[in-house]
Design an enzyme around this catalytic site. Sequence first.
Site, PDB file in Angstrom:
ATOM      1  N   SER A  38       0.942  -1.229   0.070  1.00 18.98           N
ATOM      2  CA  SER A  38      -0.089   0.068   0.086  1.00 18.98           C
ATOM      3  C   SER A  38       0.871   1.124   0.009  1.00 18.98           C
ATOM      4  O   SER A  38       1.653   1.371   1.010  1.00 18.98           O
ATOM      5  CB  SER A  38      -0.965   0.088   1.293  1.00 18.98           C
ATOM      6  OG  SER A  38      -1.617  -0.746   1.239  1.00 18.98           O
ATOM      7  N   HIS A  69      -3.313   0.047  -4.984  1.00 20.81           N
ATOM      8  CA  HIS A  69      -2.655  -0.981  -5.474  1.00 20.81           C
ATOM      9  C   HIS A  69      -2.758  -0.946  -7.020  1.00 20.81           C
ATOM     10  O   HIS A  69      -3.945  -1.324  -7.422  1.00 20.81           O
ATOM     11  CB  HIS A  69      -3.085  -2.091  -4.834  1.00 20.81           C
ATOM     12  CG  HIS A  69      -2.631  -2.432  -3.278  1.00 20.81           C
ATOM     13  ND1 HIS A  69      -1.452  -3.175  -3.066  1.00 20.81           N
ATOM     14  CD2 HIS A  69      -3.140  -1.878  -2.331  1.00 20.81           C
ATOM     15  CE1 HIS A  69      -1.410  -3.333  -2.030  1.00 20.81           C
ATOM     16  NE2 HIS A  69      -2.368  -2.463  -1.214  1.00 20.81           N
ATOM     17  N   HIS A  91      -5.525  -9.111  -1.630  1.00 14.32           N
ATOM     18  CA  HIS A  91      -5.364  -9.613  -0.223  1.00 14.32           C
ATOM     19  C   HIS A  91      -6.750 -10.662  -0.043  1.00 14.32           C
ATOM     20  O   HIS A  91      -7.585 -10.635  -0.784  1.00 14.32           O
ATOM     21  CB  HIS A  91      -5.762  -8.396   0.552  1.00 14.32           C
ATOM     22  CG  HIS A  91      -4.984  -7.176   0.264  1.00 14.32           C
ATOM     23  ND1 HIS A  91      -4.969  -6.207  -0.544  1.00 14.32           N
ATOM     24  CD2 HIS A  91      -3.730  -6.795   1.166  1.00 14.32           C
ATOM     25  CE1 HIS A  91      -3.765  -5.142  -0.412  1.00 14.32           C
ATOM     26  NE2 HIS A  91      -3.327  -5.927   0.603  1.00 14.32           N
ATOM     27  N   TYR A  93      -8.749 -10.308   2.230  1.00 16.99           N
ATOM     28  CA  TYR A  93     -10.055  -9.478   2.482  1.00 16.99           C
ATOM     29  C   TYR A  93     -10.664  -9.138   1.462  1.00 16.99           C
ATOM     30  O   TYR A  93     -11.873  -8.726   1.423  1.00 16.99           O
ATOM     31  CB  TYR A  93      -9.618  -8.471   3.588  1.00 16.99           C
ATOM     32  CG  TYR A  93      -8.989  -7.230   2.873  1.00 16.99           C
ATOM     33  CD1 TYR A  93      -9.545  -6.386   1.867  1.00 16.99           C
ATOM     34  CD2 TYR A  93      -7.684  -7.061   3.472  1.00 16.99           C
ATOM     35  CE1 TYR A  93      -8.488  -5.438   1.313  1.00 16.99           C
ATOM     36  CE2 TYR A  93      -6.893  -6.099   2.864  1.00 16.99           C
ATOM     37  CZ  TYR A  93      -7.308  -5.261   1.811  1.00 16.99           C
ATOM     38  OH  TYR A  93      -6.584  -4.311   1.385  1.00 16.99           O
ATOM     39  N   GLU A  94     -10.156  -9.304   0.157  1.00  9.92           N
ATOM     40  CA  GLU A  94     -10.809  -8.854  -1.154  1.00  9.92           C
ATOM     41  C   GLU A  94     -11.841  -9.771  -1.586  1.00  9.92           C
ATOM     42  O   GLU A  94     -12.720  -9.827  -2.346  1.00  9.92           O
ATOM     43  CB  GLU A  94      -9.880  -8.446  -2.299  1.00  9.92           C
ATOM     44  CG  GLU A  94      -9.213  -7.342  -1.697  1.00  9.92           C
ATOM     45  CD  GLU A  94      -8.023  -6.895  -2.887  1.00  9.92           C
ATOM     46  OE1 GLU A  94      -8.355  -6.471  -4.026  1.00  9.92           O
ATOM     47  OE2 GLU A  94      -6.848  -7.073  -2.532  1.00  9.92           O
ATOM     48  N   ALA A 121       2.446  -2.047   4.346  1.00  7.17           N
ATOM     49  CA  ALA A 121       2.177  -1.079   4.994  1.00  7.17           C
ATOM     50  C   ALA A 121       1.403  -1.754   6.412  1.00  7.17           C
ATOM     51  O   ALA A 121       0.871  -2.738   6.383  1.00  7.17           O
ATOM     52  CB  ALA A 121       0.936  -0.100   4.680  1.00  7.17           C
ATOM     53  N   MET A 219      -2.383  -6.794   7.174  1.00  7.81           N
ATOM     54  CA  MET A 219      -3.379  -7.859   6.433  1.00  7.81           C
ATOM     55  C   MET A 219      -2.571  -8.679   5.363  1.00  7.81           C
ATOM     56  O   MET A 219      -3.824  -8.952   4.442  1.00  7.81           O
ATOM     57  CB  MET A 219      -4.466  -6.857   6.073  1.00  7.81           C
ATOM     58  CG  MET A 219      -5.229  -6.268   7.185  1.00  7.81           C
ATOM     59  SD  MET A 219      -6.663  -5.191   6.474  1.00  7.81           S
ATOM     60  CE  MET A 219      -6.824  -4.022   7.905  1.00  7.81           C
ATOM     61  N   SER A 220      -1.442  -8.590   5.295  1.00 10.62           N
ATOM     62  CA  SER A 220      -0.909  -9.232   3.976  1.00 10.62           C
ATOM     63  C   SER A 220       0.360 -10.137   4.160  1.00 10.62           C
ATOM     64  O   SER A 220       0.561 -10.431   5.453  1.00 10.62           O
ATOM     65  CB  SER A 220      -0.554  -8.149   2.923  1.00 10.62           C
ATOM     66  OG  SER A 220       0.523  -7.401   3.475  1.00 10.62           O
ATOM     67  N   ASN A 243       0.957   4.024  10.568  1.00  7.95           N
ATOM     68  CA  ASN A 243       0.208   4.441  11.672  1.00  7.95           C
ATOM     69  C   ASN A 243       0.209   3.588  12.892  1.00  7.95           C
ATOM     70  O   ASN A 243       0.949   2.449  12.906  1.00  7.95           O
ATOM     71  CB  ASN A 243      -1.453   4.310  11.147  1.00  7.95           C
ATOM     72  CG  ASN A 243      -1.787   2.984  11.069  1.00  7.95           C
ATOM     73  OD1 ASN A 243      -1.449   2.428  10.019  1.00  7.95           O
ATOM     74  ND2 ASN A 243      -2.245   2.112  12.040  1.00  7.95           N
ATOM     75  N   HIS A 255      -7.499   4.816   5.952  1.00  4.05           N
ATOM     76  CA  HIS A 255      -6.791   4.426   4.752  1.00  4.05           C
ATOM     77  C   HIS A 255      -5.893   5.573   4.439  1.00  4.05           C
ATOM     78  O   HIS A 255      -4.970   5.005   3.797  1.00  4.05           O
ATOM     79  CB  HIS A 255      -7.629   3.411   3.884  1.00  4.05           C
ATOM     80  CG  HIS A 255      -6.875   3.076   2.559  1.00  4.05           C
ATOM     81  ND1 HIS A 255      -5.766   1.880   2.924  1.00  4.05           N
ATOM     82  CD2 HIS A 255      -6.930   3.089   1.343  1.00  4.05           C
ATOM     83  CE1 HIS A 255      -5.480   1.554   1.810  1.00  4.05           C
ATOM     84  NE2 HIS A 255      -5.753   2.260   0.698  1.00  4.05           N
TER      85      HIS A 255
HETATM   86  N1  HPA Z   1      -3.747  -2.515  11.132  1.00  2.00           N
HETATM   87  C1  HPA Z   1      -3.832  -3.381  10.108  1.00  2.00           C
HETATM   88  N2  HPA Z   1      -3.223  -3.354   8.743  1.00  2.00           N
HETATM   89  C2  HPA Z   1      -2.788  -2.135   8.432  1.00  2.00           C
HETATM   90  C3  HPA Z   1      -2.501  -0.988   9.681  1.00  2.00           C
HETATM   91  C4  HPA Z   1      -3.294  -1.382  10.914  1.00  2.00           C
HETATM   92  O1  HPA Z   1      -3.317  -0.450  11.718  1.00  2.00           O
HETATM   93  N3  HPA Z   1      -1.998  -0.118   9.112  1.00  2.00           N
HETATM   94  C5  HPA Z   1      -1.719  -0.568   7.801  1.00  2.00           C
HETATM   95  N4  HPA Z   1      -2.166  -1.662   7.569  1.00  2.00           N
END
Ligand code: HPA
Length: 285
Positions: A38, A69, A91, A93-94, A121, A219-220, A243, A255
């Site tokens: 990301s 992406h 991903h 989740y998609e 990320a 998440m990846s 973050n 996001h």
């Molecule tokens: N949590 C999960 N996935 C992420 C985060 C997060 O805080 N930041 C970027 N991808």
Amino acid sequence: MVMAEGAGTGLYERVEHAARVIRARTKLEPRIALVLGSGLGGFADDFEDAVGIPYEEIPGFMRSTAEGHAGRLVIGKVNSVPVAAMQGRVHYYEGYSLEEVTFPIRTFKLLGVKTLILTNASGGINVQLNQGALMVISDHLNLMGDNPLRGRNDERFGPRFPDMTAVYSRDLQELVVEEANAIGVEVRRGIYGALSGPSYETPAEIHLLRNLGADAVGMSTVPEAIVARHMGVEVLGISCITNMAAGISDEPINHEEVMATGDRVRDTFAQLLRGVVSRVHSRVV
Ligand code: HPA
């Protein structure tokens, strides 16, 4: 349904087909592949002699639906070293299966790739990791509730029960730290915890993850790393802390912030990756 030419029913045959389609588009034979996460895809914009192939044009590659992406495989040169880079990944989740998510990694192996550099990320759990920090992944926690190797095993890819004691190559971790020191970029090593998403975590979940030993959450990456190790491909993981994870800071997570941080570290990240690619190359030949 019309079957694509060369497409067999088995995974191995479909991967071979994808590899043939890619080989027909470039003379380069990359031994290093990257997955750019990301907001980190910009690195591939600077490749020399580059050819970009949209995922739609490679059978078996899924389209990424997540913003940030691009959905292109770029094959080109970095400091004269041929590399293949995914500008964006898909991903779990998609809605894709982990077999679909990791299909490009299998394809890289059949293209002759020996080293896989996974980037992402993530949210920082360890308070020593600030927003914008880079973390070299030393190990992972697969908390996705699924495993990409579930189902029939094809021994041509690897064994039924692959060893995961050293998913992320120690040598490569050290190589990144050396390069980071050489260019004055701060990196820390840490454990990446992967959840399926797409909702960000609750503070209670982050509390749990911290107690489990996770330094960052995302998440990846983990499915790709498992599949690469299954095939004996060497793995390096670098996470950009975009973050602080939920409850580590009181700020809500969105996001846009994830993307903005990716953008902010873009140049540093690209500089580090360029140096890492050169070092990996000169080490293997
Ligand atoms: N949590 C999960 N996935 C992420 C985060 C997060 O805080 N930041 C970027 N991808």
